[in-house]
Scaffold this motif. Structure first.
Motif, PDB file in Angstrom:
ATOM      1  N   TYR A 330       0.812  -1.220   0.000  1.00 15.81           N
ATOM      2  CA  TYR A 330       0.000   0.000   0.000  1.00 15.81           C
ATOM      3  C   TYR A 330       0.846   1.271   0.000  1.00 15.81           C
ATOM      4  O   TYR A 330       0.305   2.371   0.126  1.00 15.81           O
ATOM      5  N   ASP A 331       2.179   1.106  -0.140  1.00 17.46           N
ATOM      6  CA  ASP A 331       3.090   2.270  -0.128  1.00 17.46           C
ATOM      7  C   ASP A 331       2.827   3.157   1.088  1.00 17.46           C
ATOM      8  O   ASP A 331       2.799   4.393   0.999  1.00 17.46           O
ATOM      9  N   ALA A 332       2.671   2.500   2.238  1.00 19.85           N
ATOM     10  CA  ALA A 332       2.327   3.249   3.447  1.00 19.85           C
ATOM     11  C   ALA A 332       3.533   3.578   4.310  1.00 19.85           C
ATOM     12  O   ALA A 332       3.416   4.354   5.259  1.00 19.85           O
ATOM     13  N   ARG A 333       4.722   2.991   3.972  1.00 18.99           N
ATOM     14  CA  ARG A 333       5.882   3.200   4.843  1.00 18.99           C
ATOM     15  C   ARG A 333       7.008   3.941   4.118  1.00 18.99           C
ATOM     16  O   ARG A 333       7.275   3.681   2.936  1.00 18.99           O
ATOM     17  N   THR A 334       7.673   4.812   4.849  1.00 15.95           N
ATOM     18  CA  THR A 334       8.907   5.451   4.383  1.00 15.95           C
ATOM     19  C   THR A 334       9.895   5.440   5.536  1.00 15.95           C
ATOM     20  O   THR A 334       9.516   5.254   6.701  1.00 15.95           O
ATOM     21  N   MET A 335      11.173   5.635   5.202  1.00 13.44           N
ATOM     22  CA  MET A 335      12.230   5.618   6.209  1.00 13.44           C
ATOM     23  C   MET A 335      13.035   6.903   6.122  1.00 13.44           C
ATOM     24  O   MET A 335      13.437   7.320   5.031  1.00 13.44           O
ATOM     25  N   ALA A 336      13.296   7.535   7.259  1.00 15.16           N
ATOM     26  CA  ALA A 336      14.159   8.722   7.315  1.00 15.16           C
ATOM     27  C   ALA A 336      15.464   8.331   7.982  1.00 15.16           C
ATOM     28  O   ALA A 336      15.468   7.651   9.006  1.00 15.16           O
ATOM     29  N   GLY A 337      16.582   8.781   7.380  1.00 11.33           N
ATOM     30  CA  GLY A 337      17.898   8.438   7.907  1.00 11.33           C
ATOM     31  C   GLY A 337      18.585   7.429   7.025  1.00 11.33           C
ATOM     32  O   GLY A 337      17.936   6.655   6.313  1.00 11.33           O
ATOM     33  N   ASP A 338      19.920   7.429   7.054  1.00 12.66           N
ATOM     34  CA  ASP A 338      20.688   6.567   6.149  1.00 12.66           C
ATOM     35  C   ASP A 338      21.555   5.533   6.853  1.00 12.66           C
ATOM     36  O   ASP A 338      21.913   4.525   6.265  1.00 12.66           O
ATOM     37  N   ARG A 339      21.934   5.770   8.105  1.00 10.83           N
ATOM     38  CA  ARG A 339      22.872   4.896   8.785  1.00 10.83           C
ATOM     39  C   ARG A 339      22.159   3.757   9.499  1.00 10.83           C
ATOM     40  O   ARG A 339      21.278   3.997  10.326  1.00 10.83           O
ATOM     41  N   PRO A 340      22.531   2.469   9.180  1.00  5.62           N
ATOM     42  CA  PRO A 340      21.932   1.336   9.891  1.00  5.62           C
ATOM     43  C   PRO A 340      22.238   1.401  11.386  1.00  5.62           C
ATOM     44  O   PRO A 340      23.273   1.904  11.806  1.00  5.62           O
ATOM     45  N   LYS A 341      21.318   0.870  12.184  1.00  4.87           N
ATOM     46  CA  LYS A 341      21.474   0.777  13.641  1.00  4.87           C
ATOM     47  C   LYS A 341      21.896   2.118  14.254  1.00  4.87           C
ATOM     48  O   LYS A 341      22.824   2.191  15.050  1.00  4.87           O
ATOM     49  N   SER A 342      21.188   3.125  13.837  1.00  8.56           N
ATOM     50  CA  SER A 342      21.476   4.486  14.308  1.00  8.56           C
ATOM     51  C   SER A 342      20.227   5.091  14.935  1.00  8.56           C
ATOM     52  O   SER A 342      19.110   4.893  14.439  1.00  8.56           O
ATOM     53  N   PRO A 343      20.387   5.864  16.016  1.00  8.47           N
ATOM     54  CA  PRO A 343      19.216   6.515  16.624  1.00  8.47           C
ATOM     55  C   PRO A 343      18.571   7.548  15.708  1.00  8.47           C
ATOM     56  O   PRO A 343      17.461   8.014  15.976  1.00  8.47           O
ATOM     57  N   ASP A 344      19.282   7.891  14.624  1.00  6.36           N
ATOM     58  CA  ASP A 344      18.726   8.870  13.683  1.00  6.36           C
ATOM     59  C   ASP A 344      17.644   8.274  12.779  1.00  6.36           C
ATOM     60  O   ASP A 344      16.895   9.018  12.134  1.00  6.36           O
ATOM     61  N   LEU A 345      17.590   6.939  12.700  1.00  9.96           N
ATOM     62  CA  LEU A 345      16.606   6.297  11.825  1.00  9.96           C
ATOM     63  C   LEU A 345      15.195   6.495  12.366  1.00  9.96           C
ATOM     64  O   LEU A 345      14.944   6.386  13.564  1.00  9.96           O
ATOM     65  N   LYS A 346      14.287   6.763  11.446  1.00  5.29           N
ATOM     66  CA  LYS A 346      12.890   6.926  11.828  1.00  5.29           C
ATOM     67  C   LYS A 346      11.985   6.229  10.819  1.00  5.29           C
ATOM     68  O   LYS A 346      12.205   6.323   9.615  1.00  5.29           O
ATOM     69  N   GLN A 347      10.981   5.523  11.328  1.00  3.81           N
ATOM     70  CA  GLN A 347       9.945   4.909  10.503  1.00  3.81           C
ATOM     71  C   GLN A 347       8.765   5.855  10.433  1.00  3.81           C
ATOM     72  O   GLN A 347       8.299   6.365  11.456  1.00  3.81           O
ATOM     73  N   ILE A 348       8.300   6.110   9.219  1.00  2.00           N
ATOM     74  CA  ILE A 348       7.154   7.007   9.038  1.00  2.00           C
ATOM     75  C   ILE A 348       6.016   6.204   8.414  1.00  2.00           C
ATOM     76  O   ILE A 348       6.191   5.572   7.357  1.00  2.00           O
ATOM     77  N   LEU A 349       4.877   6.166   9.090  1.00  4.30           N
ATOM     78  CA  LEU A 349       3.722   5.387   8.635  1.00  4.30           C
ATOM     79  C   LEU A 349       2.586   6.316   8.230  1.00  4.30           C
ATOM     80  O   LEU A 349       2.158   7.176   8.999  1.00  4.30           O
ATOM     81  N   ASP A 350       2.123   6.145   6.986  1.00  2.00           N
ATOM     82  CA  ASP A 350       0.954   6.878   6.507  1.00  2.00           C
ATOM     83  C   ASP A 350      -0.281   6.058   6.892  1.00  2.00           C
ATOM     84  O   ASP A 350      -0.632   5.080   6.231  1.00  2.00           O
TER      85      ASP A 350
END
Length: 376
Positions: A330-350
């Motif tokens: 459903y193209d409902a997910r996107t990811m912010a951030g580039d570094r694996p296993k980093s606190p900067d990563l964020k999951q964005i759910l529509d």
């Protein structure tokens, strides 16, 4: 080591695993070999008035690697005359350990002839009735019951569709004491794409499927039978490893029928899987297999649950494979951030697009994405 002792119709077996009716139970020699390998019980090939002549070849493995632990077959019933079973093979089983089940099929007329002499051997602990139609299984059970006081198992097949459970109830009314569930599923057809030729012998080259691919179906049937009727069920179909045995037991199986696993992995499978099952129980704090029997049944939902899922994301586990994003239908997910296993990563759910199907969690191998409100 956890105790795997299992009781079926008042008889104690050292192991829950019963060799199902099939190629390995071809005669007394095959049955004894299974016992010596660690089987807690064995089931003969199905005895009929006419012995079988099998097409060749009649056992093949799937060509797809996605069907590992699965087998296609066009093998029929016993290829030894039923009289030989009564006069030689069954008497040779005198003093056997565990449970010995004689399989009889496929019609009432055959049961009328075979059941009495089989029971009279004095070595059989139960009779399994096998038929191709729901009406025939009921008549066969009734006929066998008229000729013996031995426990009777009605072998059920998912191929009967909506008639399966009415047939099961009618079989109990006719004198069955429990069930073997399930028989192989089919028909199936496999083609060698390099030659365009079928891979197995038989009319139309259509086969029956057993093994890993049918286990979820078998478990659904076992759970329903146990919930509806509360009688012993030998859960049969697709048990390949110790964890499969745990799962089948958790849905209520009294004992565990196996055919494909020892066929594909050798009879030593019994001893190895027995040890692994005991070790699994030890590691999870269980003293005996009976403690997990039926454990899943209270958790099965009586009504459909449509409550939206809540997701939890741990960025320190995320490897940035992006499968949750790429595979979302459903193209409902996107990811912010580039570094694996980093606190900067964020999951964005529509949430407007999300249907809460759960595929994103299922494909997340490092378990960075989990549910916050499932199971419930």
């Amino acid at each position: 080591m956890a105790d795997l002792t299992t009781t079926l119709f008042g008889i104690t077996m050292p192991s829950p695993f019963i060799l199902a009716s099939g190629p390995l139970s071809y005669d007394a020699t095959g049955l004894w070999e299974a016992y010596r390998a660690g089987a807690g019980g064995v089931t003969t090939k199905t005895l009929r008035l006419e012995h079988a002549i099998n097409p060749t070849p009649h056992m093949v493995v799937p060509r797809s690697s996605n069907l590992r632990g699965t087998l296609f077959n066009t093998e029929k019933w016993a290829d030894l005359p039923w009289q030989q079973w009564v006069e030689q093979e069954l008497p040779a089983m005198q003093g056997h350990p565990g449970v010995l089940i004689a399989s009889i099929g496929h019609t009432p007329a055959e049961g009328e002839v075979i059941a009495g002499p089989v029971a009279a051997t004095g070595v059989v602990n139960a009779i399994e009735c096998v038929a191709y139609t729901k009406d025939t299984i009921v008549g066969l059970v009734r006929t066998v019951r008229e000729r013996t006081d031995l426990p009777i198992l009605a072998k059920l097949t998912f191929n009967w569709g909506d008639d399966l459970y009415p047939a099961a109830e009618a079989a109990l009314d006719a004198g069955a004491d429990g069930f073997t569930a399930i028989d192989s599923i089919g028909p199936t057809l496999q083609i060698d794409i390099e030659t365009g030729q079928p891979t197995i012998g038989g009319v139309g080259n259509k086969a029956w499927m057993s093994g890993a691919a049918i286990r979820p179906v078998a478990q659904a049937v076992v759970a329903e039978l146990v919930a509806r009727f509360g009688v012993p069920v030998i859960g049969t179909g697709g048990i390949i490893q110790a964890e499969d045995a745990v799962e089948m037991t958790m849905v209520g199986a009294t004992a565990l029928g196996v055919c494909t696993a020892p066929l594909l992995r050798g009879l030593e499978w019994f001893g190895k899987t027995h040890a692994k099952l005991s070790a699994w129980l030890d590691a999870h704090g269980y003293a005996r297999l009976s403690e997990v029997r039926g454990a899943a049944l209270p958790h099965l939902h009586a009504v459909e649950d449509t409550q939206p899922l809540v997701f939890a994301f741990d960025p320190m586990k995320c490897t940035k494979c992006d499968l949750c994003v790429v595979l979302c239908p459903y193209d409902a997910r996107t990811m912010a951030g580039d570094r694996p296993k980093s606190p900067d990563l964020k999951q964005i759910l529509d949430e407007q697009r999300c249907r809460y199907c759960g595929l994103c969690v299922e494909v997340c191998k490092p378990a960075a994405l989990t549910y916050g409100n499932w199971p419930r």
